[in-house]
Design a protein around this motif. Structure first.
Motif, short mmCIF file in Angstrom:
data_model
loop_
_atom_site.label_atom_id
_atom_site.label_comp_id
_atom_site.label_asym_id
_atom_site.label_seq_id
_atom_site.Cartn_x
_atom_site.Cartn_y
_atom_site.Cartn_z
N LYS A 127 -16.89 38.47 -47.90
CA LYS A 127 -17.53 38.17 -46.63
C LYS A 127 -16.79 37.03 -45.93
CE LYS A 127 -22.13 39.57 -48.22
NZ LYS A 127 -23.52 39.14 -48.49
N SER A 151 -23.62 43.14 -36.11
CA SER A 151 -22.33 42.67 -36.59
C SER A 151 -21.27 43.57 -35.96
CB SER A 151 -22.24 42.76 -38.12
OG SER A 151 -20.96 42.37 -38.57
N GLU A 178 -26.94 32.71 -38.55
CA GLU A 178 -26.76 33.11 -39.95
C GLU A 178 -28.02 33.79 -40.44
OE1 GLU A 178 -24.58 31.04 -43.62
OE2 GLU A 178 -26.54 30.13 -43.21
N GLU A 182 -24.87 35.57 -43.89
CA GLU A 182 -23.81 36.22 -43.13
C GLU A 182 -23.97 35.86 -41.66
OE1 GLU A 182 -22.53 40.34 -43.87
OE2 GLU A 182 -24.14 40.42 -45.35
#
Length: 425
Positions: A127, A151, A178, A182
């Motif tokens: 990631k 995303s 976040e 992620e």
């Protein structure tokens, strides 16, 4: 006599009937028991098969095999809370699997997912955590219900609740936040309001300094004609080591553009590292990879090969394909060819360089020579950032600096370690 015979006959009939009845009852009982045993055996087999099926889906790491629902456990009941798209990787909490296990607990989210909706994977994909180097804004978004997390323009999670999250990146029509460790974005039309929040007390930079090096070479086995701007491997190594050991944030070109557009905040200890030309480029690549320092190498693609190695920290951008030629034009620092060459020749050269680099949006003017015509031609082929040298400042750029006239501070081989450290202020 006939009466006796009749009694015997009746007795035998009763006896025979009783025996048949007993045998029938026994047969029925035996059949019932047999059926129950078969049912229990079938149930056992079904449970074993179900357990195998559940175990075949359970692992520390899984990915969704289709668009799937997410659940929360409330009062012993699994209630739907949202959804997750296909091919999303998840980490699961450790659980004791039984044939009654219908849902797996997702680590970090406190949500559950059906065992039928996931499949095992060996490990999670690497990631991108680069965003963690940014300083979060002291501002939060309050989302509307449901909240949709994206995303790269792909919807990943839809969660039936509102969220209150710190802003990491501000964009024109979205905020990056976040979620589940992620970086995702929520669209502004999914935001109820933004509010002040005490997310960080870290001091941030209001400007950024870009440092530039030229050839990095081994003084025992390699040659460099202009030793003033050629750097022994040991010098460049010591500089990158210092940045690494002292926790400097080294910006990529993407980071720099975000900073100049005031979309991110960066820590006080931040710097941009660049190199020019491309001779012995592998030397610099090995060092930045060693110390995990981000750097950008502006390559003259018609003269030097891009090192054929996988890199994480070195990015390659354009220094023209074959127009790094001085004293071709009047004006500038060294009369660089870019100042007066035919427009078609310049455009062809720039496009060739971009093709060899697999795409390039950042550029370094040869000899720091530029004019408005050159800038317009760069924009025409898609360059977004361009570096002019120190120009009218000592290598500092600000959010209001023209992104096609970015400043750089040249590092010389004669610069001491103390002088290098002073450049980091």
């Amino acid at each position: 006599m006939s009466k006796i015979n009749n009694r015997k006959k009746k007795f035998l009939i009763i006896l025979f009937s009783s025996i048949l009845l007993v045998l029938s009852v026994f047969a029925v009982i035996s059949y019932i028991n047999y059926s129950k045993e078969k049912e229990l055996e079938a149930e056992k087999i079904n449970k074993e098969n179900l357990l195998k099926e559940i175990n075949s889906s359970y692992n520390k790491y899984v990915k969704t095999n289709k668009d799937s629902k997410l659940y929360v456990l409330e009062s012993g009941k699994y209630n739907e809370i949202g959804s997750v798209k296909e091919n999303v990787e998840l980490e699961l909490n450790d659980i004791q699997i039984t044939y009654e296990t219908q849902y797996f607990h997702i680590k970090g989210l406190d949500y559950y997912i059906s065992y039928k909706d996931v499949e095992k994977i060996d490990t999670l994909s690497t990631k991108d955590v680069h965003y963690k180097e940014y300083v979060v804004f002291n501002e939060n978004v309050l989302t509307t219900n449901p909240t949709k997390f994206y995303s790269e323009d792909n919807l990943v999670y839809t969660i039936d609740k509102e969220f209150d999250l710190p802003i990491i990146i501000k964009d024109i029509d979205k905020y990056y936040v976040e979620y589940n460790n992620e970086l995702f974005f929520v669209k502004k039309d999914n935001v109820k309001e933004t509010k002040e929040s005490n997310n960080s007390s870290e001091e941030v930079r209001t400007n950024i300094r870009t440092l530039t090096y030229h050839t990095i070479y081994n003084t025992e086995t390699e040659k460099c004609t202009n030793t003033v701007i050629c750097h022994p491997i040991e010098q460049f190594d010591s500089h990158m080591k210092y940045l690494s050991e002292n926790d400097y944030f080294t910006l990529t070109m993407e980071d720099l553009e975000l900073f100049l557009d005031e979309k991110i905040q960066i820590p006080k200890k931040s710097v941009v590292i660049t190199l020019d030309d491309g001779k012995y480029a592998i030397n610099a690549v090995n060092i930045v990879e060693k110390y995990k320092v981000n750097a950008t190498y502006f390559i003259i693609t018609g003269r030097y090969e891009i090192p054929d190695v996988e890199t994480t920290y070195m990015n390659f951008e354009s220094h023209t394909d074959n127009m790094h030629n001085n004293w071709k034009c009047s004006g500038g620092n060294q009369g660089g060819e870019l100042l007066c060459a035919d427009e078609d020749k310049i455009l062809e050269d720039l496009k060739t360089s971009q093709e060899k680099l697999g795409g390039s949006t950042a550029f370094a003017y040869p000899f720091f020579d530029f004019n408005e015509r050159a800038i317009n031609l760069l924009k025409q082929v898609g360059f977004k950032l361009a570096f002019v040298g120190q120009y009218d400042t000592d290598g500092y750029s600000y959010p209001y600096t023209d992104k096609m006239k970015l400043r750089r501070k040249t590092i010389f081989s004669t610069d001491s370690m103390g002088k290098f450290i002073s450049y980091l202020k």
